[in-house]
Design an enzyme around this catalytic site. Structure first.
Site: not given
Length: 181
Positions: A65-67
């Protein structure tokens, strides 16, 4: 590339333990992250070491996951290039996770890297203009250099100043590169 929605991942988290890797900058992670996520910044990601440290030996995938999904897609590609195939991108990233009202850990608020770049670029452009006017005309070259750098960043979607600022101590959480809130 496999992907999963934040709602599907949250359901999996409720029923079993999942390996969730957050590849954002440590300061972003410290500010807010999905419950159960572990910080491993993309710029220091060692896919094989992460895979060995996770319980992925059980056959369960590693979720990344990231932004918003861009950096996590790059991280999934890094995993695949390193021979780690059971990796899943989380669609929409932390933004979608927060918007869905899923459990998060909130910590210290930090100034975004983009904002730091704008402040530094503006300062250097102004400094070049002022020094060029009051000291020597050659200092205007500093403003031109910053302008060219901003154009390059816009065209290539890479920012040397941002990469440099990301290495500064105030944008790191510890020597290991990981954050604990």
């Amino acid at each position: 590339m496999q992907s999963i929605t934040v709602q599907e991942l949250a359901q999996k988290q409720n029923s079993t333990s999942v390996d969730l890797v957050d590849v954002r900058m440590p300061t972003e992670y410290r500010e807010v992250h999905a419950s159960g996520a572990v910080s491993v910044p993309l710029d220091s990601l060692d896919p094989k070491a992460v895979a060995q440290s996770m319980q992925s030996g059980s056959g369960e995938p590693i979720y990344v996951i990231c932004k918003s999904g861009n950096r996590s897609s790059k991280a999934v590609q890094k995993f695949m290039q390193a021979g780690v195939q059971n990796v899943v991108n989380v669609d929409g990233g932390t933004n979608a996770w927060v918007s869905a009202g899923l459990p998060v850990v909130r910590g210290q608020k930090a100034m975004s890297l983009e904002r730091q770049v704008r402040i530094l670029a503006g300062f250097l452009a102004l400094l070049g203009a002022v020094l060029g006017f009051f000291v020597h005309p050659y200092f205007i070259g500093l403003s031109a250099f910053i302008g060219a750098g901003l154009m390059f960043a816009g065209i290539t979607d890479t920012c040397g100043m941002g990469m440099m600022l990301s290495k500064m101590p105030w944008n790191r959480c510890g020597d290991s590169g990981s954050c604990s809130v």
